[in-house]
Design a protein around this motif. Structure first.
Motif, PDB file in Angstrom:
ATOM      1  N   SER A   1      -2.063  21.131  -2.527  1.00 42.72           N
ATOM      2  CA  SER A   1      -1.231  19.696  -2.417  1.00 42.72           C
ATOM      3  C   SER A   1      -1.457  18.932  -1.284  1.00 42.72           C
ATOM      4  O   SER A   1      -2.050  17.853  -1.298  1.00 42.72           O
ATOM      5  CB  SER A   1       0.111  19.878  -3.094  1.00 42.72           C
ATOM      6  OG  SER A   1       0.546  18.456  -3.132  1.00 42.72           O
TER       7      SER A   1
ATOM      8  N   HIS B   1      -1.254  17.091  -8.198  1.00 43.16           N
ATOM      9  CA  HIS B   1      -0.118  17.218  -7.477  1.00 43.16           C
ATOM     10  C   HIS B   1       1.055  17.768  -8.196  1.00 43.16           C
ATOM     11  O   HIS B   1       1.913  18.429  -7.750  1.00 43.16           O
ATOM     12  CB  HIS B   1       0.250  15.870  -6.980  1.00 43.16           C
ATOM     13  CG  HIS B   1      -0.543  15.643  -5.537  1.00 43.16           C
ATOM     14  ND1 HIS B   1      -0.510  16.277  -4.701  1.00 43.16           N
ATOM     15  CD2 HIS B   1      -1.307  14.381  -5.396  1.00 43.16           C
ATOM     16  CE1 HIS B   1      -1.188  15.666  -3.584  1.00 43.16           C
ATOM     17  NE2 HIS B   1      -1.782  14.599  -4.265  1.00 43.16           N
TER      18      HIS B   1
ATOM     19  N   CYS C   1       0.585  21.323  -8.950  1.00 42.81           N
ATOM     20  CA  CYS C   1       0.955  22.019  -7.609  1.00 42.81           C
ATOM     21  C   CYS C   1       2.400  22.198  -7.312  1.00 42.81           C
ATOM     22  O   CYS C   1       2.893  23.215  -7.006  1.00 42.81           O
ATOM     23  CB  CYS C   1       0.304  21.477  -6.576  1.00 42.81           C
ATOM     24  SG  CYS C   1      -1.403  21.630  -6.549  1.00 42.81           S
TER      25      CYS C   1
END
Length: 566
Positions: free
Chosen positions: A245, A273, A276
Protein backbone atom coordinates in the motif's frame (compact mmCIF):
# COMPACT_ATOMS: atom_id res chain seq x y z
CA UNK A 1 70.35 44.38 20.12
CA UNK A 2 68.09 46.02 22.60
CA UNK A 3 66.46 48.17 19.99
CA UNK A 4 65.95 45.19 17.71
CA UNK A 5 64.44 43.11 20.46
CA UNK A 6 62.09 45.77 21.78
CA UNK A 7 60.88 47.77 18.86
CA UNK A 8 62.68 46.93 15.67
CA UNK A 9 60.77 43.70 15.10
CA UNK A 10 57.64 45.58 14.07
CA UNK A 11 59.25 47.59 11.21
CA UNK A 12 60.52 46.64 7.83
CA UNK A 13 64.01 47.88 7.01
CA UNK A 14 66.04 47.64 3.86
CA UNK A 15 66.77 43.90 3.82
CA UNK A 16 63.91 43.05 6.21
CA UNK A 17 61.20 40.47 5.58
CA UNK A 18 58.34 42.94 5.26
CA UNK A 19 56.30 41.51 8.18
CA UNK A 20 54.61 44.15 10.34
CA UNK A 21 53.25 43.94 13.87
CA UNK A 22 53.09 40.16 14.29
CA UNK A 23 54.97 37.35 15.98
CA UNK A 24 57.51 35.30 14.06
CA UNK A 25 56.19 32.69 11.63
CA UNK A 26 57.27 29.77 13.73
CA UNK A 27 55.08 30.80 16.69
CA UNK A 28 52.06 31.85 14.60
CA UNK A 29 51.17 28.44 13.12
CA UNK A 30 50.37 26.60 16.38
CA UNK A 31 48.23 29.50 17.56
CA UNK A 32 46.23 29.50 14.28
CA UNK A 33 45.59 25.79 14.48
CA UNK A 34 44.34 26.06 18.03
CA UNK A 35 42.11 28.95 17.06
CA UNK A 36 40.66 27.06 14.10
CA UNK A 37 40.03 24.00 16.27
CA UNK A 38 38.35 26.07 18.96
CA UNK A 39 36.24 27.92 16.43
CA UNK A 40 35.18 24.67 14.74
CA UNK A 41 34.27 23.13 18.08
CA UNK A 42 32.32 26.21 19.09
CA UNK A 43 30.36 26.26 15.82
CA UNK A 44 29.59 22.56 16.09
CA UNK A 45 28.37 22.97 19.65
CA UNK A 46 26.18 25.92 18.69
CA UNK A 47 24.69 23.93 15.79
CA UNK A 48 23.92 21.03 18.09
CA UNK A 49 22.35 23.35 20.66
CA UNK A 50 20.19 25.10 18.07
CA UNK A 51 19.05 21.76 16.67
CA UNK A 52 18.24 20.43 20.12
CA UNK A 53 16.23 23.55 21.04
CA UNK A 54 14.35 23.34 17.75
CA UNK A 55 13.55 19.71 18.47
CA UNK A 56 12.57 20.45 22.05
CA UNK A 57 10.16 23.21 21.10
CA UNK A 58 8.59 25.16 23.92
CA UNK A 59 5.70 23.06 25.25
CA UNK A 60 2.37 24.54 26.25
CA UNK A 61 0.99 24.39 29.78
CA UNK A 62 -1.23 21.45 28.78
CA UNK A 63 1.81 19.64 27.40
CA UNK A 64 3.65 20.09 30.69
CA UNK A 65 0.62 18.89 32.66
CA UNK A 66 0.24 15.82 30.47
CA UNK A 67 3.96 14.97 30.68
CA UNK A 68 4.00 15.25 34.47
CA UNK A 69 0.76 13.27 34.83
CA UNK A 70 2.03 10.49 32.54
CA UNK A 71 5.28 10.15 34.44
CA UNK A 72 3.49 10.21 37.79
CA UNK A 73 0.96 7.55 36.79
CA UNK A 74 3.68 5.42 35.26
CA UNK A 75 5.86 5.52 38.35
CA UNK A 76 3.01 4.85 40.78
CA UNK A 77 1.34 2.06 38.81
CA UNK A 78 4.62 0.62 37.57
CA UNK A 79 5.90 0.39 41.13
CA UNK A 80 2.90 -1.78 42.02
CA UNK A 81 3.29 -4.04 38.99
CA UNK A 82 7.05 -4.32 38.54
CA UNK A 83 8.70 -2.61 41.49
CA UNK A 84 9.95 0.97 41.83
CA UNK A 85 13.45 0.26 40.49
CA UNK A 86 12.26 -1.40 37.28
CA UNK A 87 9.52 1.21 36.82
CA UNK A 88 12.03 4.05 37.13
CA UNK A 89 14.42 2.32 34.73
CA UNK A 90 11.66 1.81 32.16
CA UNK A 91 10.52 5.43 32.38
CA UNK A 92 14.11 6.70 32.05
CA UNK A 93 14.59 4.44 29.02
CA UNK A 94 11.47 5.84 27.36
CA UNK A 95 12.56 9.44 27.92
CA UNK A 96 16.02 8.67 26.55
CA UNK A 97 14.48 7.05 23.48
CA UNK A 98 12.38 10.20 22.96
CA UNK A 99 15.47 12.44 23.00
CA UNK A 100 17.27 10.17 20.52
CA UNK A 101 14.21 10.13 18.25
CA UNK A 102 14.03 13.92 18.14
CA UNK A 103 17.74 14.24 17.40
CA UNK A 104 17.67 11.62 14.62
CA UNK A 105 14.57 13.25 13.14
CA UNK A 106 16.45 16.49 12.51
CA UNK A 107 17.51 17.70 9.06
CA UNK A 108 20.92 18.83 10.30
CA UNK A 109 23.72 16.27 9.72
CA UNK A 110 25.52 17.43 12.88
CA UNK A 111 22.42 16.88 15.03
CA UNK A 112 21.76 13.50 13.40
CA UNK A 113 25.36 12.49 14.08
CA UNK A 114 24.97 13.41 17.73
CA UNK A 115 21.72 11.43 17.80
CA UNK A 116 23.45 8.39 16.31
CA UNK A 117 26.15 8.64 18.96
CA UNK A 118 23.58 8.97 21.75
CA UNK A 119 21.50 6.09 20.35
CA UNK A 120 24.13 3.52 21.35
CA UNK A 121 24.13 4.15 25.14
CA UNK A 122 20.39 4.83 25.16
CA UNK A 123 19.80 1.49 23.43
CA UNK A 124 21.62 -0.23 26.30
CA UNK A 125 19.28 1.58 28.70
CA UNK A 126 16.19 0.60 26.68
CA UNK A 127 17.24 -3.02 26.27
CA UNK A 128 17.43 -3.67 30.01
CA UNK A 129 13.69 -3.40 30.77
CA UNK A 130 12.84 -4.61 27.27
CA UNK A 131 14.75 -7.88 27.69
CA UNK A 132 13.18 -8.42 31.09
CA UNK A 133 9.73 -7.77 29.64
CA UNK A 134 10.37 -10.24 26.81
CA UNK A 135 11.64 -12.86 29.25
CA UNK A 136 8.57 -12.44 31.45
CA UNK A 137 6.30 -12.71 28.42
CA UNK A 138 7.87 -15.80 26.85
CA UNK A 139 9.02 -17.83 29.84
CA UNK A 140 6.53 -17.10 32.61
CA UNK A 141 3.02 -18.37 33.09
CA UNK A 142 0.01 -16.83 34.75
CA UNK A 143 0.53 -13.10 35.14
CA UNK A 144 4.05 -13.21 33.64
CA UNK A 145 3.00 -12.07 30.15
CA UNK A 146 0.96 -9.22 31.61
CA UNK A 147 3.88 -8.12 33.79
CA UNK A 148 6.14 -8.09 30.75
CA UNK A 149 3.54 -6.15 28.79
CA UNK A 150 3.29 -3.66 31.65
CA UNK A 151 7.05 -3.03 31.50
CA UNK A 152 6.80 -2.37 27.77
CA UNK A 153 3.84 -0.07 28.44
CA UNK A 154 5.95 1.97 30.87
CA UNK A 155 8.64 2.47 28.22
CA UNK A 156 6.06 3.46 25.60
CA UNK A 157 4.29 5.85 27.99
CA UNK A 158 7.55 7.66 28.78
CA UNK A 159 8.43 7.76 25.08
CA UNK A 160 5.05 9.32 24.28
CA UNK A 161 5.44 11.84 27.11
CA UNK A 162 8.82 12.91 25.76
CA UNK A 163 7.48 13.34 22.22
CA UNK A 164 4.13 14.92 23.03
CA UNK A 165 5.11 18.48 22.01
CA UNK A 166 7.33 17.51 19.07
CA UNK A 167 6.07 19.05 15.85
CA UNK A 168 7.35 16.19 13.68
CA UNK A 169 5.65 13.45 15.64
CA UNK A 170 2.80 13.29 13.13
CA UNK A 171 5.02 13.94 10.11
CA UNK A 172 7.14 10.80 9.97
CA UNK A 173 9.38 11.84 12.85
CA UNK A 174 9.36 8.49 14.65
CA UNK A 175 10.01 6.71 11.35
CA UNK A 176 13.06 8.92 10.83
CA UNK A 177 14.20 8.06 14.32
CA UNK A 178 13.82 4.36 13.57
CA UNK A 179 15.78 4.59 10.32
CA UNK A 180 18.42 6.71 12.05
CA UNK A 181 18.77 4.02 14.71
CA UNK A 182 19.22 1.50 11.91
CA UNK A 183 21.98 3.65 10.41
CA UNK A 184 23.70 3.82 13.81
CA UNK A 185 23.48 0.02 13.88
CA UNK A 186 25.26 -0.06 10.53
CA UNK A 187 28.09 1.94 12.08
CA UNK A 188 28.42 -0.60 14.89
CA UNK A 189 28.37 -3.46 12.37
CA UNK A 190 31.16 -1.80 10.41
CA UNK A 191 33.26 -1.61 13.58
CA UNK A 192 32.47 -5.28 14.27
CA UNK A 193 33.42 -6.43 10.77
CA UNK A 194 36.68 -4.51 10.80
CA UNK A 195 37.59 -6.21 14.07
CA UNK A 196 36.73 -9.83 13.20
CA UNK A 197 37.91 -9.99 9.58
CA UNK A 198 41.59 -10.44 10.54
CA UNK A 199 40.70 -13.44 12.76
CA UNK A 200 41.33 -16.68 10.83
CA UNK A 201 39.16 -18.77 13.17
CA UNK A 202 36.23 -16.45 12.53
CA UNK A 203 36.64 -16.68 8.76
CA UNK A 204 36.68 -20.49 8.93
CA UNK A 205 33.43 -20.71 10.90
CA UNK A 206 31.55 -17.82 9.25
CA UNK A 207 30.36 -19.76 6.19
CA UNK A 208 28.84 -22.64 8.16
CA UNK A 209 27.20 -20.29 10.63
CA UNK A 210 25.67 -18.19 7.83
CA UNK A 211 24.30 -21.31 6.15
CA UNK A 212 22.74 -22.54 9.39
CA UNK A 213 21.19 -19.11 10.07
CA UNK A 214 19.64 -19.06 6.61
CA UNK A 215 18.27 -22.53 7.26
CA UNK A 216 16.69 -21.40 10.53
CA UNK A 217 15.20 -18.34 8.83
CA UNK A 218 13.78 -20.57 6.10
CA UNK A 219 12.24 -22.90 8.68
CA UNK A 220 10.61 -19.99 10.52
CA UNK A 221 9.41 -17.97 7.52
CA UNK A 222 8.73 -20.65 4.90
CA UNK A 223 8.48 -24.13 6.40
CA UNK A 224 6.37 -22.90 9.37
CA UNK A 225 6.88 -26.03 11.46
CA UNK A 226 7.26 -24.34 14.83
CA UNK A 227 5.00 -22.93 17.52
CA UNK A 228 5.25 -19.42 16.03
CA UNK A 229 3.72 -20.41 12.67
CA UNK A 230 0.50 -18.42 13.19
CA UNK A 231 2.32 -15.30 14.41
CA UNK A 232 4.93 -15.37 11.63
CA UNK A 233 2.24 -15.73 8.98
CA UNK A 234 0.33 -12.80 10.44
CA UNK A 235 3.53 -10.73 10.50
CA UNK A 236 4.38 -11.62 6.88
CA UNK A 237 0.88 -10.73 5.71
CA UNK A 238 0.89 -7.47 7.66
CA UNK A 239 4.29 -6.31 6.39
CA UNK A 240 3.59 -7.31 2.79
CA UNK A 241 0.18 -5.60 2.76
CA UNK A 242 1.40 -2.34 4.30
CA UNK A 243 4.54 -2.25 2.15
CA UNK A 244 2.44 -2.75 -0.98
CA UNK A 245 0.00 0.00 0.00
CA UNK A 246 2.76 2.46 0.90
CA UNK A 247 4.69 1.72 -2.31
CA UNK A 248 1.62 2.29 -4.46
CA UNK A 249 1.22 5.67 -2.78
CA UNK A 250 4.92 6.52 -3.10
CA UNK A 251 5.37 5.62 -6.77
CA UNK A 252 4.20 8.12 -9.44
CA UNK A 253 2.27 5.44 -11.30
CA UNK A 254 -0.09 7.98 -12.89
CA UNK A 255 2.77 9.07 -15.15
CA UNK A 256 2.86 5.63 -16.78
CA UNK A 257 -0.56 5.93 -18.43
CA UNK A 258 -2.07 8.54 -20.76
CA UNK A 259 -4.37 11.17 -19.25
CA UNK A 260 -7.55 9.51 -20.53
CA UNK A 261 -6.70 6.28 -18.65
CA UNK A 262 -5.87 7.86 -15.30
CA UNK A 263 -9.43 7.57 -14.01
CA UNK A 264 -9.42 3.81 -14.50
CA UNK A 265 -5.97 3.62 -12.95
CA UNK A 266 -7.15 5.57 -9.90
CA UNK A 267 -10.08 3.19 -9.49
CA UNK A 268 -7.75 0.19 -9.70
CA UNK A 269 -5.37 1.70 -7.16
CA UNK A 270 -8.29 2.37 -4.81
CA UNK A 271 -9.27 -1.31 -5.03
CA UNK A 272 -5.67 -2.34 -4.31
CA UNK A 273 -5.56 -0.06 -1.28
CA UNK A 274 -8.82 -1.52 0.02
CA UNK A 275 -7.50 -5.05 -0.41
CA UNK A 276 -4.30 -4.13 1.44
CA UNK A 277 -6.38 -2.54 4.20
CA UNK A 278 -8.49 -5.66 4.67
CA UNK A 279 -5.37 -7.85 4.62
CA UNK A 280 -3.79 -5.63 7.27
CA UNK A 281 -6.84 -5.86 9.51
CA UNK A 282 -7.01 -9.61 9.10
CA UNK A 283 -3.33 -9.99 9.94
CA UNK A 284 -3.68 -7.83 13.04
CA UNK A 285 -6.74 -9.76 14.21
CA UNK A 286 -5.01 -13.11 13.64
CA UNK A 287 -1.86 -12.07 15.48
CA UNK A 288 -3.75 -10.60 18.45
CA UNK A 289 -6.00 -13.64 18.77
CA UNK A 290 -3.00 -16.00 18.57
CA UNK A 291 -1.37 -14.26 21.54
CA UNK A 292 -4.41 -13.33 23.64
CA UNK A 293 -6.52 -16.48 23.19
CA UNK A 294 -4.44 -18.72 25.53
CA UNK A 295 -4.85 -16.20 28.36
CA UNK A 296 -8.56 -15.72 27.74
CA UNK A 297 -9.64 -19.33 27.15
CA UNK A 298 -8.75 -22.68 28.68
CA UNK A 299 -9.15 -24.41 25.33
CA UNK A 300 -5.71 -23.27 24.16
CA UNK A 301 -2.75 -24.47 26.21
CA UNK A 302 0.23 -22.97 24.36
CA UNK A 303 1.12 -19.32 23.83
CA UNK A 304 0.89 -18.42 21.01
CA UNK A 305 -1.73 -20.64 19.42
CA UNK A 306 -0.26 -23.35 17.19
CA UNK A 307 -1.72 -24.68 13.89
CA UNK A 308 -2.43 -28.00 15.61
CA UNK A 309 -4.62 -26.29 18.17
CA UNK A 310 -6.47 -24.48 15.39
CA UNK A 311 -7.34 -27.84 13.84
CA UNK A 312 -8.47 -29.45 17.09
CA UNK A 313 -10.20 -26.57 18.87
CA UNK A 314 -11.99 -24.79 16.02
CA UNK A 315 -14.89 -26.28 14.05
CA UNK A 316 -13.73 -28.78 11.42
CA UNK A 317 -13.95 -26.81 8.16
CA UNK A 318 -12.78 -23.48 9.58
CA UNK A 319 -9.99 -24.91 11.74
CA UNK A 320 -8.51 -27.06 8.99
CA UNK A 321 -8.71 -24.24 6.46
CA UNK A 322 -7.09 -21.68 8.76
CA UNK A 323 -4.34 -24.09 9.81
CA UNK A 324 -3.62 -24.95 6.20
CA UNK A 325 -3.54 -21.27 5.27
CA UNK A 326 -1.00 -20.25 7.91
CA UNK A 327 1.28 -23.22 7.12
CA UNK A 328 1.15 -23.00 3.31
CA UNK A 329 4.78 -22.64 2.16
CA UNK A 330 3.78 -21.50 -1.31
CA UNK A 331 1.75 -18.62 0.07
CA UNK A 332 4.58 -17.60 2.35
CA UNK A 333 7.06 -17.60 -0.54
CA UNK A 334 4.63 -15.47 -2.56
CA UNK A 335 4.37 -12.96 0.30
CA UNK A 336 8.16 -12.80 0.62
CA UNK A 337 8.51 -12.30 -3.13
CA UNK A 338 5.88 -9.55 -3.11
CA UNK A 339 7.65 -7.84 -0.21
CA UNK A 340 11.03 -7.97 -1.96
CA UNK A 341 9.48 -6.62 -5.19
CA UNK A 342 7.73 -3.63 -3.64
CA UNK A 343 10.74 -2.77 -1.46
CA UNK A 344 12.96 -2.82 -4.56
CA UNK A 345 10.57 -0.50 -6.40
CA UNK A 346 10.47 1.88 -3.44
CA UNK A 347 14.27 1.96 -3.22
CA UNK A 348 14.60 2.67 -6.93
CA UNK A 349 12.11 5.53 -6.70
CA UNK A 350 13.87 6.90 -3.62
CA UNK A 351 17.20 6.77 -5.46
CA UNK A 352 15.70 8.60 -8.45
CA UNK A 353 14.38 11.38 -6.22
CA UNK A 354 17.61 11.57 -4.23
CA UNK A 355 19.75 11.96 -7.34
CA UNK A 356 17.57 14.87 -8.42
CA UNK A 357 18.27 16.83 -5.22
CA UNK A 358 21.28 17.82 -3.13
CA UNK A 359 23.23 14.56 -3.14
CA UNK A 360 26.03 15.83 -0.89
CA UNK A 361 23.64 16.92 1.87
CA UNK A 362 21.70 13.66 1.55
CA UNK A 363 24.88 11.62 1.94
CA UNK A 364 25.86 13.73 4.95
CA UNK A 365 22.48 13.10 6.59
CA UNK A 366 22.79 9.35 5.93
CA UNK A 367 26.39 8.96 7.04
CA UNK A 368 26.21 11.14 10.16
CA UNK A 369 24.37 8.54 12.33
CA UNK A 370 26.65 5.81 10.95
CA UNK A 371 29.76 7.71 12.00
CA UNK A 372 28.29 8.72 15.36
CA UNK A 373 27.21 5.18 16.20
CA UNK A 374 30.52 3.70 15.11
CA UNK A 375 32.63 6.13 17.14
CA UNK A 376 30.67 5.60 20.34
CA UNK A 377 30.64 1.83 19.74
CA UNK A 378 34.44 1.86 19.83
CA UNK A 379 34.36 3.28 23.36
CA UNK A 380 31.46 1.24 24.72
CA UNK A 381 32.65 -2.03 23.20
CA UNK A 382 36.06 -1.46 24.74
CA UNK A 383 34.45 -0.87 28.13
CA UNK A 384 32.11 -3.87 27.84
CA UNK A 385 34.92 -6.15 26.68
CA UNK A 386 36.41 -5.97 30.17
CA UNK A 387 33.30 -7.64 31.65
CA UNK A 388 32.05 -11.23 31.44
CA UNK A 389 30.18 -10.54 28.21
CA UNK A 390 31.61 -13.61 26.47
CA UNK A 391 30.19 -16.12 28.92
CA UNK A 392 26.90 -14.25 29.22
CA UNK A 393 26.28 -13.99 25.46
CA UNK A 394 27.20 -17.59 24.72
CA UNK A 395 25.12 -18.80 27.63
CA UNK A 396 22.16 -16.78 26.40
CA UNK A 397 22.35 -18.29 22.90
CA UNK A 398 23.05 -21.84 24.05
CA UNK A 399 20.14 -23.96 22.83
CA UNK A 400 18.43 -21.00 21.13
CA UNK A 401 20.85 -20.70 18.18
CA UNK A 402 22.58 -23.28 15.97
CA UNK A 403 25.75 -24.82 17.38
CA UNK A 404 27.81 -23.32 14.56
CA UNK A 405 26.70 -19.83 15.59
CA UNK A 406 27.70 -20.47 19.20
CA UNK A 407 31.09 -21.76 18.01
CA UNK A 408 31.51 -18.69 15.83
CA UNK A 409 30.85 -16.42 18.79
CA UNK A 410 33.36 -18.44 20.79
CA UNK A 411 36.01 -17.48 18.23
CA UNK A 412 35.16 -13.78 18.55
CA UNK A 413 37.46 -11.61 20.64
CA UNK A 414 35.90 -9.90 23.64
CA UNK A 415 35.69 -6.56 21.82
CA UNK A 416 33.71 -8.14 18.96
CA UNK A 417 31.32 -9.86 21.38
CA UNK A 418 30.65 -6.52 23.02
CA UNK A 419 29.93 -5.03 19.59
CA UNK A 420 27.49 -7.87 18.88
CA UNK A 421 25.74 -7.06 22.15
CA UNK A 422 25.46 -3.42 21.09
CA UNK A 423 23.90 -4.50 17.78
CA UNK A 424 21.22 -6.40 19.72
CA UNK A 425 20.53 -3.44 22.00
CA UNK A 426 20.18 -1.10 19.03
CA UNK A 427 17.76 -3.60 17.55
CA UNK A 428 15.67 -3.32 20.71
CA UNK A 429 15.51 0.47 20.39
CA UNK A 430 14.75 0.26 16.68
CA UNK A 431 11.96 -2.27 17.27
CA UNK A 432 10.38 0.08 19.82
CA UNK A 433 10.35 2.97 17.35
CA UNK A 434 9.14 0.81 14.46
CA UNK A 435 6.32 -0.49 16.64
CA UNK A 436 5.11 3.06 17.24
CA UNK A 437 5.46 3.78 13.51
CA UNK A 438 3.40 0.73 12.59
CA UNK A 439 0.68 1.69 15.08
CA UNK A 440 0.27 4.92 13.11
CA UNK A 441 0.60 3.22 9.72
CA UNK A 442 -2.22 0.78 10.47
CA UNK A 443 -4.25 3.71 11.87
CA UNK A 444 -4.50 2.46 15.41
CA UNK A 445 -3.11 5.85 16.40
CA UNK A 446 -5.03 8.91 15.12
CA UNK A 447 -3.66 11.47 12.71
CA UNK A 448 -3.74 14.18 15.39
CA UNK A 449 -2.67 14.10 19.03
CA UNK A 450 -0.54 11.01 18.41
CA UNK A 451 1.53 11.44 21.57
CA UNK A 452 -1.46 11.74 23.92
CA UNK A 453 -3.19 8.78 22.27
CA UNK A 454 -0.05 6.65 22.60
CA UNK A 455 0.44 7.62 26.24
CA UNK A 456 -3.23 6.99 27.04
CA UNK A 457 -3.09 3.58 25.37
CA UNK A 458 0.02 2.62 27.34
CA UNK A 459 -1.56 3.73 30.62
CA UNK A 460 -4.70 1.76 29.80
CA UNK A 461 -2.50 -1.34 29.35
CA UNK A 462 -1.23 -0.69 32.87
CA UNK A 463 -4.86 -0.61 34.03
CA UNK A 464 -5.40 -4.02 32.43
CA UNK A 465 -2.32 -5.29 34.25
CA UNK A 466 -3.73 -4.09 37.57
CA UNK A 467 -6.99 -5.84 36.75
CA UNK A 468 -5.24 -9.13 36.07
CA UNK A 469 -3.43 -9.10 39.43
CA UNK A 470 -6.71 -8.38 41.24
CA UNK A 471 -6.31 -4.67 42.04
CA UNK A 472 -9.54 -3.52 40.51
CA UNK A 473 -9.99 -0.17 42.23
CA UNK A 474 -6.51 1.11 41.26
CA UNK A 475 -7.25 -0.22 37.78
CA UNK A 476 -10.40 1.90 37.59
CA UNK A 477 -8.47 5.00 38.63
CA UNK A 478 -5.70 4.22 36.12
CA UNK A 479 -8.15 3.68 33.27
CA UNK A 480 -9.78 6.99 34.13
CA UNK A 481 -6.35 8.61 34.18
CA UNK A 482 -5.71 7.26 30.68
CA UNK A 483 -8.67 9.18 29.30
CA UNK A 484 -7.74 12.31 31.28
CA UNK A 485 -4.27 12.17 29.72
CA UNK A 486 -5.76 11.93 26.25
CA UNK A 487 -8.15 14.79 26.93
CA UNK A 488 -5.39 17.10 28.19
CA UNK A 489 -3.03 16.17 25.37
CA UNK A 490 -5.66 16.52 22.68
CA UNK A 491 -6.50 20.00 23.95
CA UNK A 492 -2.79 20.90 23.87
CA UNK A 493 -2.58 19.70 20.27
CA UNK A 494 -5.53 21.90 19.34
CA UNK A 495 -3.86 24.90 21.03
CA UNK A 496 -0.62 24.37 19.11
CA UNK A 497 -2.39 23.81 15.79
CA UNK A 498 -4.93 26.62 15.90
CA UNK A 499 -3.28 29.35 17.99
CA UNK A 500 0.43 28.53 17.98
CA UNK A 501 2.88 28.07 20.83
CA UNK A 502 3.29 31.77 21.49
CA UNK A 503 -0.38 32.49 22.17
CA UNK A 504 -1.38 33.64 25.66
CA UNK A 505 -3.44 30.58 26.60
CA UNK A 506 -2.11 29.81 30.07
CA UNK A 507 -5.35 30.64 31.91
CA UNK A 508 -7.58 28.69 29.53
CA UNK A 509 -5.25 25.69 29.64
CA UNK A 510 -5.10 25.65 33.42
CA UNK A 511 -8.90 25.81 33.60
CA UNK A 512 -9.17 22.90 31.17
CA UNK A 513 -6.57 20.84 33.01
CA UNK A 514 -8.31 21.44 36.32
CA UNK A 515 -11.69 20.54 34.84
CA UNK A 516 -10.31 17.33 33.31
CA UNK A 517 -8.72 16.26 36.59
CA UNK A 518 -11.86 17.07 38.58
CA UNK A 519 -14.09 15.21 36.12
CA UNK A 520 -11.81 12.19 36.16
CA UNK A 521 -11.68 12.14 39.95
CA UNK A 522 -15.48 12.36 40.27
CA UNK A 523 -16.15 9.65 37.71
CA UNK A 524 -13.45 7.34 39.08
CA UNK A 525 -14.79 7.79 42.61
CA UNK A 526 -18.32 7.11 41.46
CA UNK A 527 -17.29 4.01 39.54
CA UNK A 528 -15.36 2.63 42.51
CA UNK A 529 -18.39 3.26 44.73
CA UNK A 530 -20.67 1.44 42.30
CA UNK A 531 -18.20 -1.41 42.05
CA UNK A 532 -18.08 -1.84 45.84
CA UNK A 533 -21.86 -1.75 46.03
CA UNK A 534 -22.48 -4.16 43.15
CA UNK A 535 -19.65 -6.63 43.78
CA UNK A 536 -19.70 -7.07 47.56
CA UNK A 537 -20.03 -10.86 47.25
CA UNK A 538 -17.70 -11.25 44.29
CA UNK A 539 -13.97 -11.81 44.54
CA UNK A 540 -11.98 -8.92 43.12
CA UNK A 541 -9.87 -11.43 41.21
CA UNK A 542 -12.82 -12.49 39.04
CA UNK A 543 -11.67 -11.48 35.52
CA UNK A 544 -15.18 -10.89 34.18
CA UNK A 545 -16.27 -8.51 36.94
CA UNK A 546 -12.90 -6.78 37.04
CA UNK A 547 -12.88 -6.17 33.30
CA UNK A 548 -16.48 -4.99 33.44
CA UNK A 549 -15.67 -2.51 36.18
CA UNK A 550 -12.68 -1.10 34.31
CA UNK A 551 -14.65 -0.83 31.08
CA UNK A 552 -17.56 0.81 32.83
CA UNK A 553 -15.26 3.37 34.41
CA UNK A 554 -13.66 4.30 31.11
CA UNK A 555 -17.04 4.48 29.36
CA UNK A 556 -18.38 6.74 32.09
CA UNK A 557 -15.45 9.12 31.71
CA UNK A 558 -15.90 9.23 27.92
CA UNK A 559 -19.64 9.95 28.22
CA UNK A 560 -19.18 12.68 30.83
CA UNK A 561 -16.39 14.38 28.89
CA UNK A 562 -18.44 14.21 25.69
CA UNK A 563 -21.42 15.75 27.45
CA UNK A 564 -19.31 18.55 28.96
CA UNK A 565 -17.78 19.39 25.58
CA UNK A 566 -21.19 19.55 23.96
Amino acid sequence: MTADASGGGGHSGPGGNGVRDGPPFGSDRPRSRRGVALETGRETFEALKRGLWRALARPTASDVAMILATLAIGLVVGSRLAGPELAGLAMAAGLGAAVVTMLLGSDSPAVRGFGGALAVPVSVLVSSPALLATALTLRSSGVGPFAGLAVWALVVAALAAGLVSWDRLGDGGVRRGATGTGLATVGVIVVLVLRVVPESAVRERAGEAATDLLGVAGDVLVAADGRWAVVTFAALLLVAARASSQTLTYLPVERLVPPDRRGALAAGLARCHRACSWATRGALALGIVAIVAPAASQRFSSMPVTPGELRTELPAPAGDALAGLVTASGLRIALLGLLAFVVTLALLEWSRRALGGNVARLLARLLAPVVGGGVVALVLARALSETAVEADLQGLLEGAAPASVVELLGAFPAFALAAVLLVFTLGSLSSLLWTVTMLRVVRILPARAIGPALAAGAVFVLAVGLTVVGRVEPAIATATGAFVLWDIGEYADCIRTELGRGAATMRAELVHVGGSLLTGAVVAGGTVTCYRWAATDVSVTDPAHAAGAVGAGLLAVVLVAWALRG
